[in-house]
Motif scaffolding. Structure first.
Motif, PDB file in Angstrom:
ATOM      1  N   ARG A  10      -5.607  15.321  35.199  1.00  0.00           N
ATOM      2  CA  ARG A  10      -4.877  16.443  34.620  1.00  0.00           C
ATOM      3  C   ARG A  10      -3.920  15.924  33.558  1.00  0.00           C
ATOM      4  O   ARG A  10      -3.290  14.874  33.746  1.00  0.00           O
ATOM      5  N   PRO A  11      -3.775  16.644  32.468  1.00  0.00           N
ATOM      6  CA  PRO A  11      -2.818  16.216  31.443  1.00  0.00           C
ATOM      7  C   PRO A  11      -1.391  16.478  31.916  1.00  0.00           C
ATOM      8  O   PRO A  11      -1.164  17.238  32.863  1.00  0.00           O
ATOM      9  N   ASP A  12      -0.427  15.842  31.243  1.00  0.00           N
ATOM     10  CA  ASP A  12       0.966  16.098  31.609  1.00  0.00           C
ATOM     11  C   ASP A  12       1.399  17.461  31.068  1.00  0.00           C
ATOM     12  O   ASP A  12       0.721  18.079  30.237  1.00  0.00           O
ATOM     13  N   LEU A  64     -11.920  15.186  28.689  1.00  0.00           N
ATOM     14  CA  LEU A  64     -12.923  16.194  28.353  1.00  0.00           C
ATOM     15  C   LEU A  64     -13.488  15.967  26.958  1.00  0.00           C
ATOM     16  O   LEU A  64     -12.783  15.505  26.056  1.00  0.00           O
ATOM     17  N   PRO A  65     -14.760  16.301  26.750  1.00  0.00           N
ATOM     18  CA  PRO A  65     -15.345  16.193  25.405  1.00  0.00           C
ATOM     19  C   PRO A  65     -14.760  17.255  24.479  1.00  0.00           C
ATOM     20  O   PRO A  65     -14.206  18.266  24.928  1.00  0.00           O
ATOM     21  N   THR A  66     -14.888  17.035  23.183  1.00  0.00           N
ATOM     22  CA  THR A  66     -14.301  17.955  22.212  1.00  0.00           C
ATOM     23  C   THR A  66     -14.960  19.330  22.234  1.00  0.00           C
ATOM     24  O   THR A  66     -14.380  20.304  21.770  1.00  0.00           O
ATOM     25  N   THR A 115       8.741  41.181  43.600  1.00  0.00           N
ATOM     26  CA  THR A 115       8.846  40.089  42.634  1.00  0.00           C
ATOM     27  C   THR A 115       7.539  39.954  41.865  1.00  0.00           C
ATOM     28  O   THR A 115       6.467  39.896  42.450  1.00  0.00           O
ATOM     29  N   LEU A 116       7.649  39.926  40.546  1.00  0.00           N
ATOM     30  CA  LEU A 116       6.487  39.779  39.672  1.00  0.00           C
ATOM     31  C   LEU A 116       6.358  38.314  39.269  1.00  0.00           C
ATOM     32  O   LEU A 116       7.295  37.734  38.715  1.00  0.00           O
ATOM     33  N   THR A 117       5.220  37.699  39.563  1.00  0.00           N
ATOM     34  CA  THR A 117       4.949  36.317  39.178  1.00  0.00           C
ATOM     35  C   THR A 117       3.954  36.307  38.031  1.00  0.00           C
ATOM     36  O   THR A 117       2.881  36.900  38.127  1.00  0.00           O
ATOM     37  N   LEU A 118       4.321  35.646  36.927  1.00  0.00           N
ATOM     38  CA  LEU A 118       3.449  35.488  35.768  1.00  0.00           C
ATOM     39  C   LEU A 118       3.000  34.027  35.715  1.00  0.00           C
ATOM     40  O   LEU A 118       3.826  33.124  35.562  1.00  0.00           O
ATOM     41  N   ARG A 119       1.718  33.813  35.859  1.00  0.00           N
ATOM     42  CA  ARG A 119       1.169  32.451  35.856  1.00  0.00           C
ATOM     43  C   ARG A 119       0.328  32.247  34.609  1.00  0.00           C
ATOM     44  O   ARG A 119      -0.686  32.920  34.413  1.00  0.00           O
ATOM     45  N   THR A 120       0.766  31.326  33.751  1.00  0.00           N
ATOM     46  CA  THR A 120       0.040  30.975  32.540  1.00  0.00           C
ATOM     47  C   THR A 120      -0.739  29.686  32.815  1.00  0.00           C
ATOM     48  O   THR A 120      -0.165  28.721  33.327  1.00  0.00           O
ATOM     49  N   ALA A 121      -2.023  29.667  32.478  1.00  0.00           N
ATOM     50  CA  ALA A 121      -2.843  28.497  32.810  1.00  0.00           C
ATOM     51  C   ALA A 121      -3.875  28.230  31.721  1.00  0.00           C
ATOM     52  O   ALA A 121      -4.344  29.144  31.038  1.00  0.00           O
ATOM     53  N   ILE A 122      -4.188  26.939  31.578  1.00  0.00           N
ATOM     54  CA  ILE A 122      -5.308  26.511  30.738  1.00  0.00           C
ATOM     55  C   ILE A 122      -6.421  26.063  31.684  1.00  0.00           C
ATOM     56  O   ILE A 122      -6.194  25.198  32.543  1.00  0.00           O
ATOM     57  N   VAL A 123      -7.595  26.643  31.545  1.00  0.00           N
ATOM     58  CA  VAL A 123      -8.696  26.353  32.459  1.00  0.00           C
ATOM     59  C   VAL A 123      -9.989  26.117  31.680  1.00  0.00           C
ATOM     60  O   VAL A 123     -10.103  26.487  30.507  1.00  0.00           O
ATOM     61  N   LEU A 124     -10.938  25.505  32.365  1.00  0.00           N
ATOM     62  CA  LEU A 124     -12.276  25.364  31.799  1.00  0.00           C
ATOM     63  C   LEU A 124     -12.962  26.722  31.778  1.00  0.00           C
ATOM     64  O   LEU A 124     -12.975  27.431  32.791  1.00  0.00           O
ATOM     65  N   ALA A 125     -13.530  27.081  30.635  1.00  0.00           N
ATOM     66  CA  ALA A 125     -14.215  28.368  30.526  1.00  0.00           C
ATOM     67  C   ALA A 125     -15.675  28.269  30.936  1.00  0.00           C
ATOM     68  O   ALA A 125     -16.265  29.244  31.410  1.00  0.00           O
ATOM     69  N   GLU A 132     -17.500  13.007  32.724  1.00  0.00           N
ATOM     70  CA  GLU A 132     -17.102  11.649  33.085  1.00  0.00           C
ATOM     71  C   GLU A 132     -16.584  11.676  34.521  1.00  0.00           C
ATOM     72  O   GLU A 132     -16.206  12.734  35.034  1.00  0.00           O
ATOM     73  N   PRO A 133     -16.556  10.517  35.206  1.00  0.00           N
ATOM     74  CA  PRO A 133     -16.021  10.498  36.575  1.00  0.00           C
ATOM     75  C   PRO A 133     -14.576  10.984  36.613  1.00  0.00           C
ATOM     76  O   PRO A 133     -13.790  10.692  35.714  1.00  0.00           O
ATOM     77  N   PHE A 134     -14.267  11.716  37.643  1.00  0.00           N
ATOM     78  CA  PHE A 134     -12.920  12.239  37.891  1.00  0.00           C
ATOM     79  C   PHE A 134     -12.415  13.127  36.756  1.00  0.00           C
ATOM     80  O   PHE A 134     -11.242  13.101  36.399  1.00  0.00           O
ATOM     81  N   THR A 135     -13.300  13.885  36.165  1.00  0.00           N
ATOM     82  CA  THR A 135     -12.894  14.862  35.161  1.00  0.00           C
ATOM     83  C   THR A 135     -13.307  16.249  35.628  1.00  0.00           C
ATOM     84  O   THR A 135     -14.290  16.418  36.359  1.00  0.00           O
ATOM     85  N   ALA A 136     -12.561  17.237  35.209  1.00  0.00           N
ATOM     86  CA  ALA A 136     -12.893  18.624  35.552  1.00  0.00           C
ATOM     87  C   ALA A 136     -14.217  18.995  34.905  1.00  0.00           C
ATOM     88  O   ALA A 136     -14.489  18.621  33.759  1.00  0.00           O
TER      89      ALA A 136
END
Length: 300
Positions: A10-12, A64-66, A115-125, A132-136
């Motif tokens: 995972r990236p920082d 991840l590949p480009t 309570t309203l929780t807003l979760r922003t995420a970057i995910v694989l589409a 590669e090994p150990f990559t999403a």
């Protein structure tokens, strides 16, 4: 948007730089609010923010590949209504560099509460075919995320409130408030619920008129009302013999609302066992409800 749990790189957090949330309610805009004073079910929310994403760092640190398809998504979740849904989704550019995305979404007040929780995420589409090994590599794998919570109201059920002089009604004169709940669990909750406040009792009327900025005395009465209303709704739910957590009542219905209250007070518990406990130990059952709603916990 499903989240996978297998281990992968995972990236920082610095790969994405989101701005503060702008929340517009009833014509007024708040920047990064932790609470919205005076919110109710009739108040829709418009939410917006900008997100700056370093695609080069994101892909490099994730392995991840480009050409891996990525998207930015925002999911909201409400503790009061127990609803959850995606309100924004946009694919990220396929090339490296910096991407600047603008998030805009509209949330219906009738779907919210608590309570309203807003979760922003970057995910694989899409699935990565030769990872590669150990990559999403599975769709929905979450690479980066950030959460923000806004208190709309406490977790008390929210529905219309009416100030009434009980002297001109059939309610007992000394009753501080009374809850009206429809008997058909399939009917719309907003048209079948009402909390009547006895305006002839000055202390009670003052507490509800100043609920946005209560005094200590106001807070005591509001907490007592919260506990009492919750108790009435639970008793009403248990009085409907066919009501059960497994029934899929229509969205916005009394049945769905009562299921939400029952889940909040007695999470994952069978309704039949709750009814048996209520019938065999009514005093202890009332104590359970008071404990669950944390009556007087916010009184200072």
């Amino acid at each position: 948007m499903a989240r996978t749990v297998f281990p992968y790189r995972r990236p920082d957090q610095q790969c994405a730089d989101p701005s503060a949330w702008l929340v517009t309610a009833a014509g007024r805009t708040y920047e990064g609010p932790i609470a919205l004073p005076g919110w109710d079910y009739n108040t829709d929310l418009a939410i917006a923010r900008d997100v700056r994403i370093d695609l080069s760092k994101l892909r490099e640190q994730s392995g991840l590949p480009t050409d891996a398809a990525l998207l930015l998504a925002v999911v909201w979740e409400s503790s009061g209504s127990h609803q959850r849904s995606r309100c924004f989704r946009e694919k990220l550019p396929g090339l490296d560099g910096i991407a600047n995305l603008q998030v805009d979404a509209h949330l219906r007040g009738e779907d919210l509460g608590g309570t309203l929780t807003l979760r922003t995420a970057i995910v694989l589409a899409e699935q990565v075919s030769t990872p590669e090994p150990f990559t999403a590599h599975l769709p929905g794998s979450e690479l980066w995320s950030e959460e923000f919570r806004i208190v709309l109201e406490d977790d008390a059920p929210l529905f219309p409130v009416a100030m009434v002089d009980f002297a001109v009604t059939t309610f007992p004169l000394g009753t501080p408030w009374s809850v009206s709940v429809g008997s058909n669990p399939d009917s719309a909750a907003m048209g079948s619920l009402m909390l009547y406040i006895n305006e002839s009792i000055d202390a009670v009327a003052h507490a509800f008129r100043n609920a946005g900025d209560p005094t200590t005395a106001d807070a005591v009465l509001l907490s007592a009302a919260h506990a009492d209303v919750t108790r009435v709704l639970i008793e009403h739910a248990l009085s409907i013999e066919e009501l059960d957590s497994s029934i899929d009542y229509p969205e916005g219905s009394i049945g769905r609302m009562l299921q939400g209250v029952m889940h909040r007070i007695f999470p994952d518990e069978d309704y039949k066992s709750i009814r048996r406990r209520r019938d065999s130990q009514p005093a202890m059952f009332a104590d359970e409800v008071h404990d669950a709603v944390r009556v007087f916990s916010e009184v200072r």
